[in-house]
Structures are given as structure tokens and as C-alpha cells.
Design an enzyme around this catalytic site. Structure first.
Site, PDB file in Angstrom:
ATOM      1  N   MET A  31       5.263 -84.825  97.255  1.00 20.11           N
ATOM      2  CA  MET A  31       4.442 -85.901  97.811  1.00 20.11           C
ATOM      3  C   MET A  31       5.274 -87.189  97.906  1.00 20.11           C
ATOM      4  SD  MET A  31       0.587 -85.225  96.609  1.00 20.11           S
ATOM      5  CE  MET A  31       0.698 -85.926  94.973  1.00 20.11           C
TER       6      MET A  31
ATOM      7  N   HIS B 165      12.123 -83.870  91.161  1.00 12.40           N
ATOM      8  CA  HIS B 165      12.067 -83.258  92.491  1.00 12.40           C
ATOM      9  C   HIS B 165      13.449 -82.734  92.887  1.00 12.40           C
ATOM     10  CE1 HIS B 165       8.806 -86.443  92.824  1.00 12.40           C
ATOM     11  NE2 HIS B 165       8.127 -85.367  93.177  1.00 12.40           N
TER      12      HIS B 165
HETATM   13  P1  AMP Z   1       4.729 -84.083  93.439  1.00 10.19           P
HETATM   14  O1  AMP Z   1       5.560 -84.893  94.384  1.00 10.19           O
HETATM   15  O2  AMP Z   1       4.281 -84.848  92.237  1.00 10.19           O
HETATM   16  O3  AMP Z   1       3.637 -83.304  94.121  1.00 10.19           O
HETATM   17  O4  AMP Z   1       5.707 -82.985  92.841  1.00 10.19           O
HETATM   18  C1  AMP Z   1       6.419 -82.116  93.691  1.00 10.19           C
HETATM   19  C2  AMP Z   1       7.040 -81.031  92.862  1.00 10.19           C
HETATM   20  O5  AMP Z   1       7.916 -81.607  91.908  1.00 10.19           O
HETATM   21  C3  AMP Z   1       6.012 -80.211  92.082  1.00 10.19           C
HETATM   22  O6  AMP Z   1       6.389 -78.851  92.116  1.00 10.19           O
HETATM   23  C4  AMP Z   1       6.132 -80.780  90.702  1.00 10.19           C
HETATM   24  O7  AMP Z   1       5.780 -79.854  89.706  1.00 10.19           O
HETATM   25  C5  AMP Z   1       7.600 -81.110  90.638  1.00 10.19           C
HETATM   26  N1  AMP Z   1       7.863 -82.117  89.602  1.00 10.19           N
HETATM   27  C6  AMP Z   1       7.222 -83.288  89.422  1.00 10.19           C
HETATM   28  N2  AMP Z   1       7.694 -83.929  88.325  1.00 10.19           N
HETATM   29  C7  AMP Z   1       8.652 -83.128  87.795  1.00 10.19           C
HETATM   30  C8  AMP Z   1       9.499 -83.216  86.658  1.00 10.19           C
HETATM   31  N3  AMP Z   1       9.467 -84.265  85.836  1.00 10.19           N
HETATM   32  N4  AMP Z   1      10.360 -82.198  86.421  1.00 10.19           N
HETATM   33  C9  AMP Z   1      10.409 -81.134  87.260  1.00 10.19           C
HETATM   34  N5  AMP Z   1       9.631 -80.982  88.344  1.00 10.19           N
HETATM   35  C10 AMP Z   1       8.766 -81.963  88.613  1.00 10.19           C
END
Ligand code: AMP
Length: 282
Positions: free
Chosen positions: A30, A37
Site C-alpha cells: 500500500m 517491504h
Molecule cells: P502494506 O503496505 O502494509 O500493505 O504491506 C505490504 C506487505 O509488506 C505485506 O505483505 C506486509 O505483511 C509486508 N510488511 C509490512 N511490514 C513489514 C515488516 N515490518 N516486515 C516484513 N514485511 C512487512
């Protein structure tokens, strides 16, 4: 690097990559990117030659009163970070491009596992998540897609959707990437004031206290939950939402923890909702 905003641009770029015999890897995000990410880009690279990422704040997964309107975004920075990490294509569509004609009529129901943990507090959230992930899978037809263990329940549900709906994609789950002091990286950390930021660490401290107790022989989920709450309770800005010890795939609460059980937690820190988890004995 290709920046695609329409389905047509995406389709053409993917066809060219496939024509060249490349496997397609997808990292859905997102935006407002951080090292968590980017670590998923590295993970996808181990299984694919054509690396893609999507940046799309999916309205379907936000409930009324949640932070859709203030979700942080910095497209230029995100694109530069992805390019520097070797991503070949970034898809940054409008909502109309993802959902032509408005919200979809047919959506993906996560079943009972979407109603526990975060799902109990965010009705409809995982239906929104699975629906957009299914749609992205349909648009990209990726060979492999990478998600983070940080969103533990989301990862379990995506794996389950892929299994139950016979989707032909390999799902990778990447480790939680943390700030130096242990706070799990999150786009929402940007909302924290300095004093909230200090208290947010109580979540990690709580999880580490639980892990320590488990390694010392305490397996009662009640006792472990108590330890989590006590530790988090020392941090005034934290308002505990849930803390559960669950089975890593079925998400059912366990009475007695064993290696591989997951402690999942959510708390508000000021007005920001944070989640984290720990695999016991990992
Ligand atoms: P988001 O942009 O928050 O929807 O996250 C996108 C992807 O990044 C999702 O698969 C999350 O689980 C992953 N993600 C978010 N924060 C972390 C983190 N601290 N460590 C590893 N992966 C993450």
C-alpha cells in the site's frame, strides 16, 4: 523500470517478460515503503526474474472510521526505492483501474479465520484484503508473490485462499523487519508522536517477555497472555486490543503453547493501531 498505471500497460509489460521466459514475482503493497517491504522484493528475487510491485491503497479493506483518508503516501520516494532495489515494474493504479465500475459484486470470503484476531475488530477487513489480492493475482498471474509475517493473519489467509481456490501461485512469507530497537516496521509508525513511539516498544517487550517465559517452560496460554498484558501495561500510551496464542495455520487459540505456536497482538498507541507477533521457540 516500468511505471504502469493502467491494466493495458501492465498486460503488455508482463507479456513481454513472459515471452522472454521470465518468471514473474509480485510484492503487493500500500506504499509508504520501508525496509520490510523491500525485504520482500529481495525474497521474491530468489524465485523470479521479473520483479514487480504494486502500490495501491485498497479502499475495500478499510472500515468506517479507519485511516483510509490519512494513510501515508509518497509515490516518488516509493518508486525510487523500488527501482534502487531492482524492481522491474511498479503498478500504481487508480481505484477505478482496479475496480472498474465500482466495488466488485463477487468477493472472497475468508471464512471463520477472517473473524478472529484482527478480524474480530475489523469486520470485512480480510474480505477486502483477499478480494484485492485475488484481483492482483488475476491481473499479474504471478508465479510467486511475497507477503510479510508482520501481517501474520493476512499471510495465513492468503495461503489458505490460494490452497482452497486452487490458485497457481507460490506464496512466500518474509520475516518481520524491525527498527533497531525492535519495533516492527510499519507505514503507520509515521503517525506516532515521540512519546508514543517510545511506548510502542512495549509491544515488542511484551512479546519478548512471552518468548522468554515460554523458553523457561511456561506453556499455559493464560499465563503467557498475562505476561504480555503486564509488560504492555507498563507503557501508558498502549491500549491493549487483543493478545492470543494461536495455532500457526488454523488460528485457533491454544490452551498450551508449543514450539511454532504464534503469539499475535494488536494495540492502539495513541490513535494508531499497531500489530505484531512472535512465533514461539522459532
Ligand atoms: P502494506 O503496505 O502494509 O500493505 O504491506 C505490504 C506487505 O509488506 C505485506 O505483505 C506486509 O505483511 C509486508 N510488511 C509490512 N511490514 C513489514 C515488516 N515490518 N516486515 C516484513 N514485511 C512487512
Amino acid at each position: 523500470m516500468i511505471l504502469a498505471t493502467t491494466r493495458q500497460e501492465l498486460r503488455e509489460a508482463l507479456a513481454a517478460a513472459r515471452g522472454a521466459g521470465q518468471r514473474v514475482g509480485l510484492v503487493p503493497t500500500m506504499g509508504s515503503l520501508h525496509e520490510g517491504h523491500l525485504s520482500l522484493v529481495d525474497l521474491a528475487r530468489t524465485r523470479a526474474e521479473f520483479l514487480t510491485a504494486s502500490i495501491f491503497v485498497n479502499p475495500l479493506q478499510f472500515g468506517v472510521g479507519e485511516d483510509l483518508d490519512r494513510y501515508p503516501s509518497d509515490l516518488e520516494r516509493d518508486v525510487a526505492l523500488l527501482e534502487a532495489r531492482g524492481v522491474d515494474l511498479v503498478f500504481h493504479p487508480s481505484a477505478e483501474e482496479v475496480y472498474p465500475g465500482g466495488d466488485p459484486e463477487v468477493t472472497v470470503d475468508p471464512g471463520s479465520m477472517g473473524r478472529v484476531l484482527c478480524g474480530a475488530f475489523r469486520p470485512g477487513h480480510f474480505q477486502g484484503v483477499l478480494t484485492v489480492v485475488a484481483r492482483l493475482f488475476g491481473l499479474f498471474r504471478p508465479d510467486v508473490a511475497a507477503f510479510g509475517q508482520k501481517d501474520f493473519q493476512q499471510g495465513v489467509l492468503i495461503r489458505r485462499m490460494v490452497r482452497d481456490l486452487e490458485m497457481e501461485v507460490e506464496v512466500l512469507l518474509g520475516d518481520i523487519i524491525r527498527e533497531e530497537d525492535g519495533l516492527a516496521m510499519s507505514s503507520r509508525n509515521a503517525f506516532l508522536t515521540p512519546s508514543e513511539r517510545a511506548d510502542a516498544l512495549g509491544i515488542r517487550r511484551g512479546l519478548l517477555a512471552v518468548e522468554g517465559a515460554f523458553l523457561a517452560g511456561i506453556t499455559s496460554a493464560d499465563a503467557l497472555r498475562g505476561i504480555l498484558r503486564d509488560e504492555m501495561g507498563r507503557h501508558p500510551a498502549l491500549a491493549f486490543q487483543y493478545g492470543e496464542v494461536v495455532h500457526p495455520e488454523r488460528l485457533e487459540p491454544v490452551e498450551s503453547a508449543s514450539p511454532g505456536s504464534v503469539v499475535a497482538v494488536a494495540a492502539h498507541c495513541g490513535s494508531t493501531r499497531l500489530i505484531d507477533n512472535q512465533i514461539l521457540g522459532a
